[in-house]
Design a protein around this motif. Structure first.
Motif, short mmCIF file in Angstrom:
data_model
loop_
_atom_site.label_atom_id
_atom_site.label_comp_id
_atom_site.label_asym_id
_atom_site.label_seq_id
_atom_site.Cartn_x
_atom_site.Cartn_y
_atom_site.Cartn_z
N LEU A 16 0.58 -0.76 0.26
CA LEU A 16 0.50 -0.32 -0.40
C LEU A 16 1.02 1.21 -0.41
O LEU A 16 0.57 2.15 -0.81
CB LEU A 16 -1.22 0.01 0.97
N LEU A 17 1.98 0.87 1.00
CA LEU A 17 3.04 2.03 0.93
C LEU A 17 3.22 2.52 -0.91
O LEU A 17 3.04 3.54 -0.51
CB LEU A 17 3.72 1.96 1.52
N LYS A 18 3.79 1.87 -1.16
CA LYS A 18 4.74 2.09 -2.47
C LYS A 18 3.83 2.39 -3.30
O LYS A 18 4.23 2.31 -4.57
CB LYS A 18 5.29 1.04 -2.89
N ASN A 19 2.27 2.52 -3.10
CA ASN A 19 1.05 2.17 -4.16
C ASN A 19 -0.06 2.99 -4.10
O ASN A 19 -0.86 2.80 -4.60
CB ASN A 19 1.26 0.65 -4.75
N ARG A 20 0.04 3.53 -3.44
CA ARG A 20 -0.96 4.84 -2.90
C ARG A 20 -1.62 5.74 -3.35
O ARG A 20 -0.72 6.38 -4.40
CB ARG A 20 -0.81 4.14 -1.11
N VAL A 21 -3.22 5.76 -3.89
CA VAL A 21 -3.76 7.22 -4.08
C VAL A 21 -3.76 8.02 -3.74
O VAL A 21 -4.43 7.88 -2.28
CB VAL A 21 -5.01 6.26 -5.29
N ARG A 22 -2.65 9.00 -3.62
CA ARG A 22 -2.65 9.78 -2.02
C ARG A 22 -4.26 11.44 -3.25
O ARG A 22 -3.98 11.91 -4.26
CB ARG A 22 -1.19 11.08 -2.69
N GLY B 25 5.58 12.25 2.85
CA GLY B 25 5.77 10.41 2.39
C GLY B 25 6.64 10.21 2.01
O GLY B 25 7.42 10.02 1.01
N TYR B 26 6.03 8.52 1.19
CA TYR B 26 7.16 7.14 0.73
C TYR B 26 6.97 8.07 -0.55
O TYR B 26 7.07 8.17 -1.79
CB TYR B 26 6.02 5.66 0.98
N ASN B 27 8.72 7.61 -0.96
CA ASN B 27 9.11 7.95 -2.20
C ASN B 27 9.82 6.18 -1.98
O ASN B 27 11.40 6.55 -1.62
CB ASN B 27 10.18 9.14 -2.62
N ASN B 28 9.93 5.77 -3.25
CA ASN B 28 11.05 4.44 -4.47
C ASN B 28 12.14 4.69 -3.78
O ASN B 28 12.90 3.88 -3.67
CB ASN B 28 10.44 3.93 -5.11
N MET B 29 12.50 5.55 -4.69
CA MET B 29 13.69 6.00 -5.36
C MET B 29 14.89 6.82 -3.64
O MET B 29 15.98 6.32 -3.98
CB MET B 29 14.01 6.77 -5.94
N THR B 30 13.72 6.86 -3.03
CA THR B 30 14.70 7.15 -1.85
C THR B 30 15.18 6.31 -0.88
O THR B 30 16.20 6.34 -0.67
CB THR B 30 13.76 8.89 -1.65
N PHE B 31 14.55 5.33 -0.89
CA PHE B 31 14.46 4.59 -0.13
C PHE B 31 15.55 3.35 -1.07
O PHE B 31 16.83 3.36 0.41
CB PHE B 31 12.86 3.73 0.12
N LYS B 32 15.70 3.62 -1.98
CA LYS B 32 16.50 2.28 -3.00
C LYS B 32 18.10 2.83 -2.90
O LYS B 32 19.06 2.35 -2.28
CB LYS B 32 16.01 2.70 -3.96
N SER B 33 18.04 4.37 -2.61
CA SER B 33 19.21 4.89 -2.43
C SER B 33 19.77 4.87 -1.69
O SER B 33 20.81 5.54 -1.33
CB SER B 33 18.94 6.74 -3.24
#
Length: 851
Positions: A330-336, A347-355
């Motif tokens: 849900l965190l990675k795919n949520r409608v905001r 809010g969650y950012n996938n690129m930020t977390f991967k980095s």
């Protein structure tokens, strides 16, 4: 039976509360379609719980599909090779694993037709491989892909054998291709549920020690290739479940298989990882190569164990990891929403977390997570309310008629001396009938001079023989006995006691058990009073019989009746009148006394029976109360968290207040009415379970729907925290102190679910997310609690919610060699390899070195 019914009621109430239809809780939606791919037999128990949690959290979860790639003979699943499939058993496996969605929707299997086996995987409905899963009765929710069977294989070579069979038997790839293409069409059917169809989120879930994950690259890349024909991008994450609790006697072998997979996984996540194989298969059997790399195979890899970073087994076990998978998805795919209440809260950012988890080395890092929730403890509340409601009613029943005097108790049951005397007299023919005995024919014509020296008994014998006694017996004793035979004390009392049970101060089986005991409270036993009265009757009968015998033994000439000189017959006639009046009047009184004693004996037996029945009901109620108390205590004592305390104390007060309010508004006898409990005495005749079932209905309909049960969880927590303060002179818990406890409890509960070895802080990247109402007082507190010292990213997923708050902690940046599971398993892996175990499908030279 009672335990099962009570727990079912509590679980149903919990499910109803979680649905939050009545409390205004909102659910999030996911932006892009999502697919869960479960790889292996050992991951079967995760399927139902993961999907159920998605349904609970996501408003558009109805379109979320799942795919199970499993051995075609494992876990009770049918291979479908030339015989009837066993899809129903498989469906039951999913149901037992927890696959019951919100609203009672399950994932039920349906049988296949056995045609073609693994060559024709089914997509719901009636499948050729015998394994289809239907949900929502018409929409397919879980589909399967057949992989080589692991059952019965040599454990020394099972991973290698599975790998070879898959690549040597083209039917596996053919079936997988067909299933995946049909799956893509099924996902398209749910297009209206999503904001965009550009991306699909593919989450692959496997157990670290499942032999079938030797096929992970093939399964993952084929799925991505087929889905890539329908979507512009396929974002692929891998969740690896490590079940350390279940290793048991096979810990050496299980650890070596798990390490073999982790070694392969390390190679898949290398920046230079490449893969090329003819995985795509057309309907004519033509093969098309699928190429990957050079790059890491998965966007992110999450390692989730049932042992947390402190080395403790998680209280929730694997259940916590199922929550984590649903929440990360849900965190990675949520409608905001455009008006997101949590805007500005990171809010969650996938690129930020991967980095963040890649670190300075550029080497791909692994991630893990922890989850905790503080929700209104609905199940313990339901059980506490059930117990307290029962205790409240039992207390009312115990005290109803306790103030009655002995005289009042006797009068209620018709057992006062006056009532017994009147009852006995009512069964006797009129005493005036004795005068009619003078008309009896005498034997011969004895003169008065013959009667004069005789006793009265002798005179009666001379005059009538046994005729007088026979007449009295026939016309008085037998008639009264026949009338008394119809006496049924229990039936008489039933109507009286039923009416009393519904009065303002009811007389119940509690009082009856006490009143009818041989040793009641001082002077209060109706049974004792009756037996004392019976003793008096026996004495009176003995005295009357002695007096009758004395009179019978007197001579005729000494009796005070009128003699008529010269009229002998008149004198005899006067004597006969006197005889019947004096003798048979006494016999009539003795008959009345005996009849009263006989009636009293009948009432005595009835009282004993009433005592037995009432005492049994009291004992049943006591046993029920203790059982409900034990169930309530067991549910509340499982947690040592401060925020879960005082449930029994607080809801004792709340339940009593609600029930008193009902009585105030509707009258003191309302709980004995048919709308509520009706006659508890009658319910007990059906068994204790009938009482509990009726009370469950009352709790569900009348108590748990009351206003005090609809408080926001923060207010409920605060009131519950302070409920005992007044009684124990404890310091009142302030709102800030409560929030601090709640904050620390959530953080402690969200400990990362993986154990690392000497993992230093500098490599650690952390992000923490609250799921709840960002406008609530608690979340406003949480966002500023450690603002000045915070070294992690903090965010809020806003959800309209009054029932609780959840926390998801993400952590990453570690490598497989940092895992304690990896380090412990390495020695087993090396030993098994040295002893001839073939733990890989590919040659060892193609694998990265052990670190």
């Amino acid at each position: 039976m009672i335990k099962e019914e009570a727990l079912l009621y509590a679980e149903q109430y919990t499910a109803q509360e979680e649905a939050q239809h009545s409390k205004g809780d909102g659910r999030s939606s996911i932006h892009y379609p999502a697919l869960f791919l479960f790889l292996g037999d050992k991951v079967t128990p995760a399927i139902g719980p993961v999907l159920e949690r998605c349904e609970r959290k996501w408003d558009n979860a109805a379109g979320v599909l799942a795919l199970h790639a499993a051995a075609h003979g494992g876990n009770g699943l049918s291979s479908g090779k030339g015989h009837s499939g066993k899809g129903q058993d498989a469906g039951n496996d999913y149901a037992r694993a927890g696959g019951i969605g919100e609203g009672g929707r399950g994932y039920a299997g349906v049988s296949g037709n056995g045609q073609g086996g693994r060559d024709h995987p089914s997509v719901g409905g009636k499948g050729e491989d015998g394994r289809a899963y239907a949900g929502d009765s018409s929409k397919e929710r879980v589909m399967t892909m057949a992989l080589p069977d692991t059952a019965g294989r040599d454990p020394r070579t099972v991973r290698q054998d599975v790998y070879r069979e898959f690549h040597e038997d083209s039917s596996y790839l053919s079936g997988m291709n067909r299933t995946l293409r049909r799956l893509g069409n099924s996902i398209a059917d749910y297009g209206r549920l999503y904001s965009s169809f550009d991306v699909i989120h593919l989450s692959i879930i496997t157990r670290v020690d499942d032999p079938l994950n030797v096929l992970l690259p093939e399964v993952a890349l084929l799925a991505r290739a087929v889905l890539g024909q329908s979507f512009k991008s396929v974002q692929t994450d891998l969740y690896v479940l490590i079940n350390e609790r279940e290793q048991g006697d096979n810990f050496g072998y299980s650890s070596s298989v798990g390490l073999a997979f982790l070694r392969e996984l390390d190679g898949m996540q290398l920046p230079g990882y490449t893969f090329n194989a003819p995985l795509l298969v057309t309907e004519e059997g033509l093969s098309i190569p699928v190429t990957h790399g050079p790059s890491a195979l998965f966007d992110l890899v999450y390692l989730l164990s049932d042992k947390n970073e402190r080395g403790m087994m998680s209280a929730g076990g694997m259940e916590d990891n199922y929550e984590i998978i649903a929440h990360i998805s849900l965190l990675k795919n949520r409608v905001r929403p455009s008006a997101d209440q949590a805007a500005g809260h990171g809010g969650y950012n996938n690129m930020t977390f991967k980095s963040g988890i890649r670190g300075s080395t550029g080497r791909e890092g692994y991630a893990s997570a922890g989850f905790s929730a503080v929700r209104r403890p609905s199940k313990p509340i339901a059980l506490a309310v059930l117990y307290h409601a029962f205790h409240y009613l039992a207390t009312e029943l115990r005290g109803g008629g306790s103030s009655w005097s002995l005289r009042e108790r006797q009068a209620l049951l018709g057992l006062t001396p006056e009532a017994l005397r009147e009852r006995a007299a009512g069964f006797l023919p009129e005493e005036a009938g004795i005068a009619e005995m003078t008309g009896l024919m005498s034997h011969g014509r004895p003169s008065f001079s013959e009667l004069k020296p005789l006793t009265l008994r002798e005179a009666e014998e001379l005059l009538f023989g046994g005729g007088g006694e026979a007449y009295f017996r026939s016309n008085f004793a037998d008639v009264s006995a026949a009338r008394a035979a119809a006496l049924d004390p229990a039936r008489e009392w039933a109507a009286v006691l039923a009416a009393q049970e519904q009065s303002a101060a009811p007389v119940t089986f509690y009082q009856l058990a006490e009143w009818t005991a041989e040793q009641g409270e001082a002077g209060g036993s109706v049974l004792n009073a009756l037996r004392q009265h019976m003793g008096g009757l026996r004495s009176a009968i003995a005295s009357a019989e002695e007096e009758l015998e004395r009179l019978y033994s007197e001579t005729v000439d000494r009796q005070p009746f009128q003699r008529v000189p010269l009229l002998d017959k008149r004198t005899v006639r006067n004597f006969i009148h006197y005889l019947f009046e004096s003798i048979y009047s006494r016999k009539y009184e003795i008959l009345r006394l005996r009849l009263e004693l006989s009636l009293a004996a009948r009432y005595d037996a009835a009282l004993e029976q009433l005592h037995t029945e009432s005492k049994a009901k009291v004992q049943t109620m006591d046993a029920l109360e203790e059982e409900l108390r034990s169930l309530a205590l067991a549910s509340t004592l499982r947690s040592s968290e401060a925020v879960d305390q005082n449930i029994m104390e607080y809801y004792r007060t709340v339940t009593a207040e609600v029930m008193q309010d009902i009585q105030t508004r509707r009258g003191p006898g309302i709980f004995a009415s048919d709308r509520f409990m009706g006659s508890i005495s009658e319910l007990l005749r059906q068994g204790g379970a009938a009482v509990v079932r009726r009370l469950i209905d009352v709790c569900r309909r009348e108590l748990l729907t009351a206003e005090p049960f609809a408080l926001p969880f923060e207010e409920e927590l605060l009131r519950r925290a302070n409920v005992a303060a007044a009684y124990e002179n404890r310091e009142i818990v302030s709102k800030e102190e409560l929030f601090k406890r709640l904050y620390l409890s959530l953080e402690d509960g969200a400990s990362i679910n993986v154990r690392l070895f000497e993992y230093t802080q500098e490599h650690r990247h952390e992000e923490k997310y609250f799921f709840g109402d960002s406008t609530s007082e608690f979340l406003r507190y949480a966002l500023t609690a450690d603002e000045t010292t915070r070294i992690y990213r903090l965010g809020v997923v806003h959800e309209q919610r009054r029932s609780g708050v959840e926390k998801l902690n993400l952590m990453g940046g570690f490598h497989l060699e940092d895992l304690l599971y990896y380090r412990n398993g390495k020695v087993y892996y090396e030993t098994y390899v040295q002893n001839g175990y073939r733990l890989h499908g590919v040659d060892e030279e193609q694998l990265p070195v052990l670190r």
